[in-house]
Design a protein around this motif. Structure first.
Motif, short mmCIF file in Angstrom:
data_model
loop_
_atom_site.label_atom_id
_atom_site.label_comp_id
_atom_site.label_asym_id
_atom_site.label_seq_id
_atom_site.Cartn_x
_atom_site.Cartn_y
_atom_site.Cartn_z
N VAL A 122 0.77 -1.21 0.24
CA VAL A 122 -0.07 0.03 -0.04
C VAL A 122 0.81 1.19 -0.04
CG1 VAL A 122 -1.60 1.33 1.30
CG2 VAL A 122 -1.80 -1.10 1.36
N GLU A 123 0.61 2.16 -0.91
CA GLU A 123 1.41 3.52 -0.74
C GLU A 123 0.78 4.37 -0.11
OE1 GLU A 123 2.61 7.19 -3.94
OE2 GLU A 123 1.61 5.40 -4.94
N ALA A 124 1.01 4.47 1.20
CA ALA A 124 0.71 5.17 2.24
C ALA A 124 1.44 6.69 2.48
CB ALA A 124 0.53 4.38 3.42
N ARG A 125 0.67 7.75 2.45
CA ARG A 125 1.41 8.87 2.67
C ARG A 125 0.78 9.55 3.67
NH1 ARG A 125 1.81 12.00 -3.25
NH2 ARG A 125 -0.30 11.19 -3.23
N LEU A 126 1.09 9.51 4.86
CA LEU A 126 0.87 10.30 6.17
C LEU A 126 2.13 11.08 6.71
CD1 LEU A 126 -1.26 7.61 7.99
CD2 LEU A 126 -1.97 9.59 6.63
N VAL A 127 1.90 12.20 6.68
CA VAL A 127 3.27 13.16 6.92
C VAL A 127 2.53 14.33 8.09
CG1 VAL A 127 4.35 13.07 4.65
CG2 VAL A 127 2.74 14.87 5.04
N GLU A 128 3.33 14.78 8.69
CA GLU A 128 3.44 15.96 9.67
C GLU A 128 3.92 16.93 9.15
OE1 GLU A 128 3.18 17.15 14.51
OE2 GLU A 128 4.30 15.30 13.68
N ILE A 129 3.17 18.20 9.26
CA ILE A 129 3.99 19.40 8.73
C ILE A 129 4.32 20.21 9.94
CG2 ILE A 129 3.55 21.55 7.48
CD1 ILE A 129 3.69 19.27 5.53
N VAL A 130 5.76 20.68 10.21
CA VAL A 130 6.32 21.22 11.43
C VAL A 130 6.88 22.43 11.04
CG1 VAL A 130 7.66 21.08 13.28
CG2 VAL A 130 6.55 19.03 12.47
N ALA A 131 6.62 23.67 11.48
CA ALA A 131 7.23 24.90 11.18
C ALA A 131 8.39 24.99 12.13
CB ALA A 131 6.04 26.05 11.64
N GLU A 132 9.48 25.36 11.17
CA GLU A 132 11.02 25.47 11.98
C GLU A 132 11.17 27.15 12.04
OE1 GLU A 132 13.81 21.95 10.80
OE2 GLU A 132 12.68 23.09 8.92
N ASP A 133 12.31 27.51 12.94
CA ASP A 133 12.60 28.83 12.86
C ASP A 133 13.02 29.47 11.61
OD1 ASP A 133 12.35 29.02 15.77
OD2 ASP A 133 14.58 28.55 16.08
N ALA A 134 13.46 28.64 10.73
CA ALA A 134 13.73 29.39 9.31
C ALA A 134 12.62 29.58 8.58
CB ALA A 134 14.62 27.89 8.49
N ASP A 135 11.63 28.93 8.81
CA ASP A 135 10.26 29.21 8.15
C ASP A 135 9.67 30.50 8.67
OD1 ASP A 135 10.05 26.73 6.76
OD2 ASP A 135 9.60 25.74 8.34
N TRP A 136 9.71 30.88 9.83
CA TRP A 136 9.41 32.17 10.31
C TRP A 136 10.31 33.32 9.81
CZ3 TRP A 136 5.23 33.08 13.39
CH2 TRP A 136 4.66 32.00 13.85
N VAL A 181 0.16 25.94 9.93
CA VAL A 181 -1.02 25.96 9.00
C VAL A 181 -1.16 26.31 7.84
CG1 VAL A 181 -3.54 26.32 9.14
CG2 VAL A 181 -2.80 25.57 11.55
N GLN A 182 -0.16 27.51 7.72
CA GLN A 182 -0.19 28.25 6.65
C GLN A 182 0.85 27.45 5.61
OE1 GLN A 182 1.50 32.16 6.79
NE2 GLN A 182 2.59 31.94 4.66
N LEU A 183 1.76 26.65 6.12
CA LEU A 183 2.79 26.19 5.43
C LEU A 183 2.02 24.81 4.91
CD1 LEU A 183 5.98 26.42 7.66
CD2 LEU A 183 5.37 27.38 5.57
N ALA A 184 1.31 24.53 5.62
CA ALA A 184 0.52 22.92 5.17
C ALA A 184 -0.32 23.24 4.19
CB ALA A 184 -0.16 22.34 6.53
N PHE A 185 -1.09 24.54 4.17
CA PHE A 185 -2.19 24.72 2.93
C PHE A 185 -1.19 24.97 1.66
CE2 PHE A 185 -5.43 25.83 6.08
CZ PHE A 185 -6.35 25.02 5.90
N GLU A 186 -0.02 25.71 1.86
CA GLU A 186 0.64 26.13 0.89
C GLU A 186 1.44 24.77 0.40
OE1 GLU A 186 2.03 30.58 2.07
OE2 GLU A 186 3.59 29.05 2.62
#
Length: 724
Positions: A8-22, A256-261
């Motif tokens: 099964v091709e499963a794609r479950l990921v977590e989006i985490v914001a880092e300092d560099a993203d800020w 949340v912004q990064l996840a939508f983007e």
């Protein structure tokens, strides 16, 4: 036995914001994120004050604690992107609408909230208070918000009620060549609503660019996530439909912004459609200003731990660390928010001499306005209506072929029209030939669906709201009960609930299968059911000529229409005009099939056949019955002018229908006629319907439950003799 793991091709990921993203965000964008958070928080705090002052009628479901999801949405989405929401959506509404108004190079610290933005705050407050200036004209209140021009396609009070609409809205954008996505918000409490599964499956099958965003605050009112959900990660549900699933810290607006983007940037790689589990927490109870711990289903320590992660405090810390704000700047953003909220409150309320706040009386909707927008009332203005006797009808055609022909004409002339339903593209024209030949001509617009009536009717609702012209086939009328929320609670009412700002140009076709041995669960006559709910126009043609003319009217309407078809007519042949089937039959106009002076007989669908047969037999006895085919059946559109004129001649009324008495409209019609034309009556009306028995499959048993021509003749005879 061999037990082999599936690949099964499963794609479950977590989006985490880092300092560099800020660090990578523009200062103005981050300040806008903070401004949204402050404004939403202060707006909802004011709502609670107004609720306690009895200035808001109905519930107030605040999002205090959950604003990070909205602020991330506001910074990520473009004006053309859309959202649907739940009963708890003030935060998303404000973020989406105000962000759509954000000028280029805008910085709230420098520019404040624009006049347009402040006006939208006032519009939202007016709606929540039930005032005419609200986004839904005061009809929707806190739970039914809409602002199509800004991408708020509609929020919904039913748990998961708007999910299928969001799916249809997204699919309609794709069909119309728009490169956008739609966010369908719902809470963790909706995870096991069936319509979510039905819509998700269709989204993947039809590649609708929709994000199913779970606003996961861990509580369905007071029921915990562990009590209501069997999955460890809510995004796991995506795997059942071959979609990717994402998880994000909903208390972190940048994450949340990064996840939508991320979803948008990787859409070509299969990240749309998808599930996004945004983990968050509402600080207060389901509604009102008290904490959940007050009611005993949460602990104060738990509430305190979540408040340490407050999205507003988080972003203040992040911006302060980077020198993008200081205390003075935060205060200016607070003043921007307070000014917008105070202006809105001042506009909508007055302060009495005793200091109490009251709603401005002049802002209430007028009672006269409440009738506006229930259905499309402009159909009578179309003009050019004809009846069969008015035009040459040299061509003979089967009833089912007439359905296919007029449907095909609409697919030919209207590129936004499409047909969907179970088997409509199979078997040479569906289960009963009503789409014959159309799948070959319009393969992308004659679409088979899974057996999921709630899902495909809900998707059609969203598609209709977003410019499409759906023609939905429900194979058996009994199946409307499977989709009852979408058909009766949603489609029939949303145009009115949203203040007329959303059209619902949708036609549902369905078959009455009484008399062919399908049994009780396939043999519903749906007319009385739809009669119970406002918003639908109900048409029941009994000839191919009438079907074509009424269908053409239904397809021009901006509100939903139910086309009722009886299987008894499908193989019958009728005469119709030559040429393209573009003529119109007036809706709301009954047809006198047989003039008479002794008894008025009102019938629809197969009841018309029994009534005309009975009247012909009784003529030999000297009984002169006037038979009227109602054709249009919704209460609002019944042709009381024709009925009244007939009763003035006859003085007696008989209604005829095949449905069981418990599922009939004859009694309602008779009562309405007595109220309108009491002086014309010589005796009590007579209603003919089936007995209150679920239809057996047995041939003899079913026949015993159906009104026959003899039953109808006996009723007319008694009425003519005034023996009732």
């Amino acid at each position: 036995m061999i037990v082999k793991p599936l690949n099964v091709e499963a794609r479950l990921v977590e989006i985490v914001a880092e300092d560099a993203d800020w660090d990578a965000q523009s200062p103005a964008s981050l300040r806008w994120m903070l401004q949204q958070l402050i404004l939403i928080r202060r707006f909802e705090e004011k709502l609670l004050e107004l609720k306690n002052a009895d200035c808001i009628h109905g519930p107030v479901h605040t999002s205090i604690g959950q604003e990070g999801i909205a602020a991330g949405l506001g910074c990520a989405l473009r004006p053309a992107d859309k959202m649907t929401g739940t009963h708890r959506a003030h935060h998303q509404y404000l973020a989406k609408v105000l962000s759509a108004l954000r000028p280029a190079d805008y910085d709230p610290l420098r520019d404040g909230l624009t006049a347009e933005m402040r006006r939208e705050v006032r519009v939202l407050l007016a709606e929540i208070m039930g005032l005419a200036e609200g986004c839904s004209g005061g009809r929707g209140g806190s739970m039914h918000l809409v602002r199509p021009a800004a991408g708020v396609a509609g929020t919904n009070a039913i748990v998961a009620g708007g999910v299928a609409h969001g799916t249809g809205i997204a699919w309609a954008d794709k069909q119309q060549g728009r490169d956008t996505m739609t966010i369908a918000f719902f809470g963790d409490g909706a995870m096991y609503q069936g319509v979510l599964d039905e819509a998700s499956n269709l989204a993947k099958l039809w590649q609708a660019p929709v994000v199913y965003c779970i606003e996961n605050n861990r509580y369905s009112v007071g029921t915990t996530l562990t009590q209501s959900c069997s999955a460890k990660h809510l995004s796991e549900k995506a795997l059942a439909y071959g979609m990717p699933g994402l998880q994000v810290d909903g208390m972190n607006p940048l994450a949340v912004q990064l996840a939508f983007e991320y979803i948008w940037q990787h859409r070509a790689d299969g990240w749309l459609p998808c599930y996004l589990d945004a983990q968050t927490y509402r600080y207060l109870h389901h509604a009102g200003d008290r904490a959940g711990s007050t009611y005993g289903y949460r602990e104060k320590d738990e509430e305190a731990r979540w408040k340490e992660r407050d999205p507003l405090a988080q972003i203040v810390r992040q911006l302060t660390r980077r020198g993008l704000i200081d205390d003075g700047a935060v205060q200016r953003l607070e003043e921007n928010a307070r000014r917008a909220v105070d202006e809105a409150v001042a506009h909508c309320t007055v302060t009495a001499g005793d200091g109490a706040i009251r709603v401005r009386e002049e802002l209430w909707p007028t009672t006269e306005s409440l009738i506006v927008g229930i259905r499309d009332e402009k159909l009578a203005e179309l003009g050019g209506f004809v009846e069969q006797e008015d035009v040459p009808c040299p061509r003979e055609i089967k009833f089912s072929d007439a359905i296919a022909e007029v449907t095909g004409r609409w697919l030919e002339r209207e590129p936004l029209a499409y047909v969907c339903g179970e088997e409509v593209a199979n078997m040479g024209g569906g289960a009963y030939g009503a789409t014959k030949g159309l799948a070959k001509l319009y393969p992308d617009r004659v679409r088979n669906t899974p057996i999921s009536e709630a899902g495909f009717t809900g998707l059609a609702a969203g598609a209709a709201m977003n410019g499409m012209r759906p023609i939905v086939e429900i194979m058996f009328s009994s199946f409307v009960l499977v989709a009852a929320d979408q058909l009766l609670n949603q489609i029939g009412q949303l145009t009115h609930i949203y203040g007329g700002h959303v059209a619902m140009p949708l036609v549902v076709r369905t078959r009455i299968a009484i008399g062919v041995g399908y049994g009780a669960q396939h043999s519903l006559d749906p007319v009385a059911l739809f009669h119970l709910f406002p918003g639908w126009r109900i048409l029941a043609p009994t000839t191919a000529f009438d079907y074509i003319g009424l269908f053409n009217v239904a397809m021009r309407a901006k509100s939903p229409t139910l086309m009722v078809e009886h299987h008894e007519f499908y193989n019958q042949k009728f005469r119709v005009p030559a040429g393209t089937p573009d003529y119109l039959v007036r809706p709301g106009k009954a047809k006198v099939l047989r003039p008479g002076k002794d008894v008025t007989v009102l019938a629809y669908s197969s009841g018309v056949l029994r009534a005309t047969e009975a009247a012909a037999q009784l003529a030999a006895e000297g009984v002169d019955a006037e038979v009227i085919d109602l054709r249009t059946l919704d209460t609002h559109s019944l042709d009381f002018a024709t009925i009244g004129a007939s009763l003035e001649k006859t003085g007696m009324l008989v209604t005829v229908e095949q449905a069981p008495a418990t599922n009939s409209i004859g009694g309602k019609i008779a009562t309405a006629c007595m109220q309108r034309f009491f002086d014309a009556f010589d005796g009590a009306p007579v209603t003919v319907a089936g007995p209150d028995i679920p239809l057996p499959v047995s041939r003899l048993g079913e026949l015993a439950c159906l009104p026959t021509t003899a039953h109808v003749a006996a009723a007319i005879r008694r009425a003519a003799r005034r023996e009732v």
